[in-house]
Design a protein around this motif. Structure first.
Motif, PDB file in Angstrom:
ATOM      1  N   GLU A  96       0.834  -1.200   0.000  1.00 49.97           N
ATOM      2  CA  GLU A  96       0.000   0.000   0.000  1.00 49.97           C
ATOM      3  C   GLU A  96       0.873   1.256   0.000  1.00 49.97           C
ATOM      4  N   PRO A  97       0.345   2.357  -0.582  1.00 49.07           N
ATOM      5  CA  PRO A  97       1.109   3.602  -0.615  1.00 49.07           C
ATOM      6  C   PRO A  97       1.354   4.216   0.770  1.00 49.07           C
ATOM      7  N   LEU A  98       0.421   4.013   1.712  1.00 46.39           N
ATOM      8  CA  LEU A  98       0.574   4.547   3.070  1.00 46.39           C
ATOM      9  C   LEU A  98       0.389   3.405   4.047  1.00 46.39           C
ATOM     10  N   LEU A  99       1.382   3.187   4.894  1.00 38.25           N
ATOM     11  CA  LEU A  99       1.321   2.060   5.823  1.00 38.25           C
ATOM     12  C   LEU A  99       0.921   2.506   7.227  1.00 38.25           C
ATOM     13  N   ALA A 100       0.162   1.644   7.896  1.00 37.96           N
ATOM     14  CA  ALA A 100      -0.184   1.873   9.296  1.00 37.96           C
ATOM     15  C   ALA A 100       0.966   1.418  10.193  1.00 37.96           C
ATOM     16  N   GLU A 101       1.740   0.430   9.716  1.00 38.76           N
ATOM     17  CA  GLU A 101       2.860  -0.115  10.471  1.00 38.76           C
ATOM     18  C   GLU A 101       4.033  -0.307   9.528  1.00 38.76           C
ATOM     19  N   PRO A 102       5.142   0.398   9.646  1.00 36.95           N
ATOM     20  CA  PRO A 102       5.348   1.450  10.626  1.00 36.95           C
ATOM     21  C   PRO A 102       4.486   2.679  10.317  1.00 36.95           C
ATOM     22  N   PRO A 103       4.004   3.350  11.380  1.00 36.32           N
ATOM     23  CA  PRO A 103       3.084   4.467  11.207  1.00 36.32           C
ATOM     24  C   PRO A 103       3.676   5.608  10.388  1.00 36.32           C
ATOM     25  N   GLY A 104       2.925   6.029   9.378  1.00 37.69           N
ATOM     26  CA  GLY A 104       3.341   7.174   8.575  1.00 37.69           C
ATOM     27  C   GLY A 104       4.263   6.858   7.414  1.00 37.69           C
ATOM     28  N   MET A 105       4.769   5.616   7.334  1.00 38.19           N
ATOM     29  CA  MET A 105       5.659   5.281   6.229  1.00 38.19           C
ATOM     30  C   MET A 105       4.884   5.293   4.924  1.00 38.19           C
ATOM     31  N   LYS A 106       5.472   5.953   3.918  1.00 37.37           N
ATOM     32  CA  LYS A 106       4.860   6.015   2.596  1.00 37.37           C
ATOM     33  C   LYS A 106       5.728   5.235   1.619  1.00 37.37           C
ATOM     34  N   GLN A 107       5.081   4.728   0.579  1.00 36.70           N
ATOM     35  CA  GLN A 107       5.816   4.027  -0.464  1.00 36.70           C
ATOM     36  C   GLN A 107       5.561   4.698  -1.799  1.00 36.70           C
ATOM     37  N   GLY A 108       6.620   4.775  -2.587  1.00 33.67           N
ATOM     38  CA  GLY A 108       6.536   5.421  -3.881  1.00 33.67           C
ATOM     39  C   GLY A 108       6.163   4.451  -4.985  1.00 33.67           C
ATOM     40  N   THR A 109       6.077   5.009  -6.180  1.00 35.89           N
ATOM     41  CA  THR A 109       5.716   4.246  -7.363  1.00 35.89           C
ATOM     42  C   THR A 109       6.974   3.649  -7.993  1.00 35.89           C
ATOM     43  N   ASN A 110       6.946   2.327  -8.209  1.00 35.25           N
ATOM     44  CA  ASN A 110       8.081   1.651  -8.845  1.00 35.25           C
ATOM     45  C   ASN A 110       7.973   1.774 -10.369  1.00 35.25           C
ATOM     46  N   SER A 111       8.941   1.225 -11.075  1.00 36.88           N
ATOM     47  CA  SER A 111       8.988   1.378 -12.534  1.00 36.88           C
ATOM     48  C   SER A 111       7.883   0.628 -13.272  1.00 36.88           C
ATOM     49  N   MET A 112       7.159  -0.249 -12.582  1.00 35.62           N
ATOM     50  CA  MET A 112       6.026  -0.927 -13.203  1.00 35.62           C
ATOM     51  C   MET A 112       4.721  -0.156 -12.969  1.00 35.62           C
ATOM     52  N   GLY A 113       4.813   0.968 -12.233  1.00 36.53           N
ATOM     53  CA  GLY A 113       3.637   1.797 -12.018  1.00 36.53           C
ATOM     54  C   GLY A 113       2.805   1.436 -10.805  1.00 36.53           C
ATOM     55  N   SER A 114       3.286   0.479 -10.000  1.00 33.07           N
ATOM     56  CA  SER A 114       2.578   0.127  -8.765  1.00 33.07           C
ATOM     57  C   SER A 114       3.371   0.654  -7.570  1.00 33.07           C
ATOM     58  N   THR A 115       2.755   0.637  -6.396  1.00 30.40           N
ATOM     59  CA  THR A 115       3.470   1.086  -5.198  1.00 30.40           C
ATOM     60  C   THR A 115       4.021  -0.114  -4.448  1.00 30.40           C
ATOM     61  N   GLY A 116       5.004   0.167  -3.613  1.00 26.53           N
ATOM     62  CA  GLY A 116       5.612  -0.878  -2.802  1.00 26.53           C
ATOM     63  C   GLY A 116       6.707  -1.611  -3.549  1.00 26.53           C
ATOM     64  N   TYR A 117       7.135  -2.702  -2.949  1.00 20.20           N
ATOM     65  CA  TYR A 117       8.279  -3.465  -3.438  1.00 20.20           C
ATOM     66  C   TYR A 117       7.908  -4.312  -4.649  1.00 20.20           C
ATOM     67  N   LEU A 118       8.839  -4.376  -5.586  1.00 19.14           N
ATOM     68  CA  LEU A 118       8.732  -5.222  -6.772  1.00 19.14           C
ATOM     69  C   LEU A 118      10.057  -5.955  -6.893  1.00 19.14           C
ATOM     70  N   GLY A 119      10.032  -7.271  -6.761  1.00 13.50           N
ATOM     71  CA  GLY A 119      11.263  -8.049  -6.762  1.00 13.50           C
ATOM     72  C   GLY A 119      11.958  -8.078  -8.108  1.00 13.50           C
ATOM     73  N   PRO A 120      13.268  -8.349  -8.094  1.00 13.77           N
ATOM     74  CA  PRO A 120      14.041  -8.446  -9.328  1.00 13.77           C
ATOM     75  C   PRO A 120      13.492  -9.512 -10.278  1.00 13.77           C
ATOM     76  N   LYS A 121      13.503  -9.185 -11.568  1.00  7.64           N
ATOM     77  CA  LYS A 121      13.108 -10.125 -12.617  1.00  7.64           C
ATOM     78  C   LYS A 121      13.816  -9.715 -13.915  1.00  7.64           C
ATOM     79  N   PRO A 122      15.163  -9.824 -13.923  1.00 12.38           N
ATOM     80  CA  PRO A 122      15.895  -9.420 -15.126  1.00 12.38           C
ATOM     81  C   PRO A 122      15.571 -10.369 -16.282  1.00 12.38           C
ATOM     82  N   PRO A 123      15.779  -9.907 -17.518  1.00 10.44           N
ATOM     83  CA  PRO A 123      15.526 -10.795 -18.662  1.00 10.44           C
ATOM     84  C   PRO A 123      16.342 -12.080 -18.571  1.00 10.44           C
ATOM     85  N   VAL A 124      15.726 -13.207 -18.956  1.00  3.65           N
ATOM     86  CA  VAL A 124      16.421 -14.487 -18.976  1.00  3.65           C
ATOM     87  C   VAL A 124      17.611 -14.369 -19.914  1.00  3.65           C
ATOM     88  N   GLY A 125      18.774 -14.848 -19.466  1.00  2.00           N
ATOM     89  CA  GLY A 125      19.970 -14.816 -20.289  1.00  2.00           C
ATOM     90  C   GLY A 125      20.837 -13.590 -20.077  1.00  2.00           C
TER      91      GLY A 125
END
Length: 174
Positions: A96-125
């Motif tokens: 979520e863009p705004l977290l209750a825990e930890p209180p007040g922590m905000k998350q930005g938009t990643n390069s896929m256009g969603s908020t929060g963490y997006l794990g590595p997925k480099p091209p195969v090879g």
């Protein structure tokens, strides 16, 4: 073997700071990122621990991949307004863009256009990509940005407010 591009576009290189900051995670600097934290695995944000200097009022966490073709760098995670009372973030933060825990922590938009963490997925090879997990200690309690801010806005808001910065670099290939 391909030479990785220069990491000059990494946030730690774009931000001035007086002091270094120690960063630790589920992987050691220069080591592979565990499957729990990649897109094809559990896609859980890695735990992040830091030692922030006295006077820290909030923190910013950014994870970038400068080895990605487009965009450069590929943004995997932005967390800001992280309370200075914390010594780290637990594994598997909600996206979520705004977290209750930890209180007040905000998350930005990643390069896929969603908020929060997006794990590595480099091209195969591709050769291993390098993921810069960066932590910044700030002298302000908030960046005064809305949740979901983009990397450029976070970096601009941080200018002149960074007390210390540090990073560890993990790698991953598919």
């Amino acid at each position: 073997a391909l030479t990785p591009p220069p990491a000059s576009d990494i946030a730690v290189n774009l931000v001035e700071a007086d002091r270094p900051l120690t960063v630790a995670s589920a992987f050691a600097d220069g080591q592979a990122i565990p499957l729990a934290h990649v897109a094809d695995g559990d896609n859980a944000s890695p735990p992040v621990r830091w030692e922030a200097p006295e006077g820290t009022r909030s923190l910013v966490v950014i994870m970038d991949d400068p080895d990605a073709a487009e965009p450069k760098p590929f943004v995997h995670w932005i967390a800001y307004d992280v309370p200075s009372s914390l010594e780290g973030l637990r594994e598997g933060q909600p996206t979520e863009p705004l977290l209750a825990e930890p209180p007040g922590m905000k998350q930005g938009t990643n390069s896929m256009g969603s908020t929060g963490y997006l794990g590595p997925k480099p091209p195969v090879g591709d050769p291993p990509h390098h993921y810069h997990l960066q932590v910044f200690a700030l002298d302000v309690p908030s960046l005064a940005l809305e949740p979901g801010a983009r990397r450029e806005a976070v970096l601009a808001a941080m200018q002149g407010k960074v007390l210390a910065k540090g990073e560890i670099i993990g790698s991953f290939r598919r």
